[in-house]
Design a protein around this motif. Sequence first.
Motif, PDB file in Angstrom:
ATOM      1  N   GLY A  72     -14.960 158.886-105.815  1.00  0.00           N
ATOM      2  CA  GLY A  72     -15.231 158.998-104.385  1.00  0.00           C
ATOM      3  C   GLY A  72     -15.527 160.405-103.887  1.00  0.00           C
ATOM      4  N   LYS A  73     -15.603 161.373-104.798  1.00  0.00           N
ATOM      5  CA  LYS A  73     -15.840 162.756-104.351  1.00  0.00           C
ATOM      6  C   LYS A  73     -17.167 162.889-103.607  1.00  0.00           C
ATOM      7  N   THR A  74     -18.235 162.393-104.231  1.00  0.00           N
ATOM      8  CA  THR A  74     -19.557 162.563-103.610  1.00  0.00           C
ATOM      9  C   THR A  74     -19.631 161.798-102.290  1.00  0.00           C
ATOM     10  N   THR A  75     -19.103 160.576-102.284  1.00  0.00           N
ATOM     11  CA  THR A  75     -19.130 159.778-101.055  1.00  0.00           C
ATOM     12  C   THR A  75     -18.354 160.494 -99.942  1.00  0.00           C
ATOM     13  N   THR A  76     -17.166 160.998-100.272  1.00  0.00           N
ATOM     14  CA  THR A  76     -16.342 161.681 -99.270  1.00  0.00           C
ATOM     15  C   THR A  76     -16.995 162.987 -98.828  1.00  0.00           C
ATOM     16  N   TRP A 109     -27.356 155.220-105.273  1.00  0.00           N
ATOM     17  CA  TRP A 109     -26.797 154.410-106.359  1.00  0.00           C
ATOM     18  C   TRP A 109     -25.294 154.241-106.285  1.00  0.00           C
ATOM     19  N   ARG A 110     -24.694 154.545-105.098  1.00  0.00           N
ATOM     20  CA  ARG A 110     -23.304 154.181-104.860  1.00  0.00           C
ATOM     21  C   ARG A 110     -23.351 153.039-103.844  1.00  0.00           C
ATOM     22  N   MET A 111     -23.027 151.846-104.265  1.00  0.00           N
ATOM     23  CA  MET A 111     -23.045 150.671-103.380  1.00  0.00           C
ATOM     24  C   MET A 111     -24.333 150.639-102.541  1.00  0.00           C
ATOM     25  N   ASN A 123     -26.644 148.083-106.018  1.00  0.00           N
ATOM     26  CA  ASN A 123     -26.742 149.026-107.135  1.00  0.00           C
ATOM     27  C   ASN A 123     -25.597 150.025-107.012  1.00  0.00           C
ATOM     28  N   ASP A 124     -24.616 149.890-107.894  1.00  0.00           N
ATOM     29  CA  ASP A 124     -23.478 150.819-107.892  1.00  0.00           C
ATOM     30  C   ASP A 124     -23.418 151.507-109.256  1.00  0.00           C
ATOM     31  N   ALA A 125     -24.621 151.741-109.819  1.00  0.00           N
ATOM     32  CA  ALA A 125     -24.698 152.152-111.230  1.00  0.00           C
ATOM     33  C   ALA A 125     -24.684 153.662-111.418  1.00  0.00           C
TER      34      ALA A 125
HETATM   35  N1  LIG Z   1     -12.176 155.425-103.240  1.00  0.00           N
HETATM   36  C1  LIG Z   1     -12.824 154.855-104.254  1.00  0.00           C
HETATM   37  N2  LIG Z   1     -12.174 154.032-105.106  1.00  0.00           N
HETATM   38  C2  LIG Z   1     -12.829 153.436-106.121  1.00  0.00           C
HETATM   39  N3  LIG Z   1     -14.140 153.598-106.362  1.00  0.00           N
HETATM   40  C3  LIG Z   1     -14.836 154.422-105.556  1.00  0.00           C
HETATM   41  C4  LIG Z   1     -14.210 155.076-104.466  1.00  0.00           C
HETATM   42  N4  LIG Z   1     -15.153 155.808-103.838  1.00  0.00           N
HETATM   43  C5  LIG Z   1     -16.311 155.628-104.498  1.00  0.00           C
HETATM   44  N5  LIG Z   1     -16.137 154.789-105.523  1.00  0.00           N
HETATM   45  C6  LIG Z   1     -17.107 154.357-106.521  1.00  0.00           C
HETATM   46  O1  LIG Z   1     -17.083 155.315-107.572  1.00  0.00           O
HETATM   47  C7  LIG Z   1     -18.392 155.556-108.076  1.00  0.00           C
HETATM   48  C8  LIG Z   1     -18.734 157.012-107.923  1.00  0.00           C
HETATM   49  O2  LIG Z   1     -18.700 157.342-106.529  1.00  0.00           O
HETATM   50  P1  LIG Z   1     -18.870 158.855-106.092  1.00  0.00           P
HETATM   51  O3  LIG Z   1     -20.152 159.333-106.629  1.00  0.00           O
HETATM   52  O4  LIG Z   1     -18.620 158.971-104.643  1.00  0.00           O
HETATM   53  O5  LIG Z   1     -17.635 159.475-106.884  1.00  0.00           O
HETATM   54  P2  LIG Z   1     -17.490 160.885-107.634  1.00  0.00           P
HETATM   55  O6  LIG Z   1     -16.018 161.124-107.688  1.00  0.00           O
HETATM   56  O7  LIG Z   1     -18.317 161.896-106.940  1.00  0.00           O
HETATM   57  O8  LIG Z   1     -18.079 160.617-109.070  1.00  0.00           O
HETATM   58  P3  LIG Z   1     -18.483 161.742-110.183  1.00  0.00           P
HETATM   59  O9  LIG Z   1     -17.196 162.085-110.900  1.00  0.00           O
HETATM   60  O10 LIG Z   1     -19.456 161.023-111.041  1.00  0.00           O
HETATM   61  O11 LIG Z   1     -19.062 162.915-109.469  1.00  0.00           O
HETATM   62  C9  LIG Z   1     -19.305 154.633-107.291  1.00  0.00           C
HETATM   63  O12 LIG Z   1     -19.435 153.464-108.060  1.00  0.00           O
HETATM   64  C10 LIG Z   1     -18.550 154.364-106.018  1.00  0.00           C
HETATM   65  O13 LIG Z   1     -18.897 153.131-105.427  1.00  0.00           O
END
Ligand SMILES: Nc1ncnc2c1ncn2[C@@H]1O[C@H](COP(=O)(O)OP(=O)(O)OP(=O)(O)O)[C@@H](O)[C@H]1O
Length: 430
Positions: free
Chosen positions: A113-117, A318-320, A333-335
Amino acid sequence: MIPLSLTQISEITGGTGDLIADYCATVTGPVVIDSRQAGPGSLFAALPGTRADGHDFAAQAVAAGAAAVLAARPVGVPALIVPDVPAALAALAAAVVRRTPGLTIAAITGSAGKTTTKDLAAQLIESLGPTVSPRNSYNNEIGHPLTVLRVTGQTRYLVAEMSARGPGHIAALCRISPPRLGVVLCVGHAHAGEFGGLDEVARAKAELPAALPAGGVAVLNADDPRTAAMAGATAARVVTFGRSPAADVRAAGVVLDEAGRPGFTLCTEAGSAPVRLRLHGEHNVGNALAAAALAGQLGMDLAAVAEGLSAATARSRWRMEVTRRPDGVTVINDAYNANPEALAAALSALAAMARGGRAFAVLGHMTELGAQAGERHEQAGRQAARAGLAGLIAVGEEAAPMLAGAKARTRFKSAHPGRCAARPPAPRWP
Ligand SMILES: Nc1ncnc2c1ncn2[C@@H]1O[C@H](COP(=O)(O)OP(=O)(O)OP(=O)(O)O)[C@@H](O)[C@H]1O
Ligand SMILES: [Mg+2]
């Protein structure tokens, strides 16, 4: 970037000039690692890649206007030669931070969830002042300095994403850009194979709260015990977020609309306000709460936070990512990059979004799980079965354990062992 002369960059990086005619030439940015993005005033950092070596593209970057190249060896065009280009990028980024005293730095880490947040937080914080945040998932020893190097004299906020594949990585990123605020989202199985286990992952993520100053703020997930325990690892004030009633920033009355988008009441000590996210999946509630907590600590008022969250869109692909086809099929696409927690979240979102329709999951293999890979993929199969799918298609190296897990829970019958499982007779949703 804040403007720096080649003399200054040479001093900061310890680089030795080669073929440089004018040391007073100024780099104004951007700092790039792809020669196609070079332009007047830019600095091209030559990195060895898996498919190509950046040093081979140095001339192209200078022809496009780059003031010089940061390189590990002479490249036939003006260059500063350094022993370690990523280390030079880190030194340069740290120097930019030192020269920008008015900059407030917030960093976000966690297993998922880092990128999403980061994208949600940036969309909120941009309303407070000029903000730099990473493109996509620029979160490691290369991406983070490149992000920091986009800071200019006007920038007021840096919202950084920090990742770790081993101990010391987050501490090193924090040394480049010492954060005043740090968010830890969760401790999960992403990269757990490389670390050895969840306790090791937790220790690595705790490097962020440990790097915060006494006057800083640690934003921690109250719902994840390993993350909540990091309150003991920081000198900073702790603010918690989550679904738990004890959290400082929490969500009440979470509901999902027909597209699986969460709505909830955002509750803080300042009051409460309604939020309707545009992102799909209940897991995004936690991400939104973390972004809200961060923005609140930066002085944004509750109503503005709630409105900002409700208007925020998914900036990184590609996140949801939801596409509705004209024939009525919805493709999710959540790939981007899966791990066990992300997959569990995606399956639960799929089940919520199917609402009486037929749902199929196409699951590939999750990497970097180490010795736990088989077990985690079997668990994924069980979760897929529990989600009430009409069909599961498992592909890749770990298809067999995923199918085994799914078949152990349901009446799925494998049509092509190791590749595909067929549908059960009648779809039923809980
Ligand atoms: N709070 C959460 N709990 C579980 N899955 C999540 C959560 N937030 C995002 N995801 C899912 O995790 C995947 C990666 O999301 P995201 O890119 O936001 O995370 P990230 O921590 O930045 O990943 P990375 O380590 O690849 O940079 C996506 O499939 C997304 O839907
Ligand atoms: Mg990311």
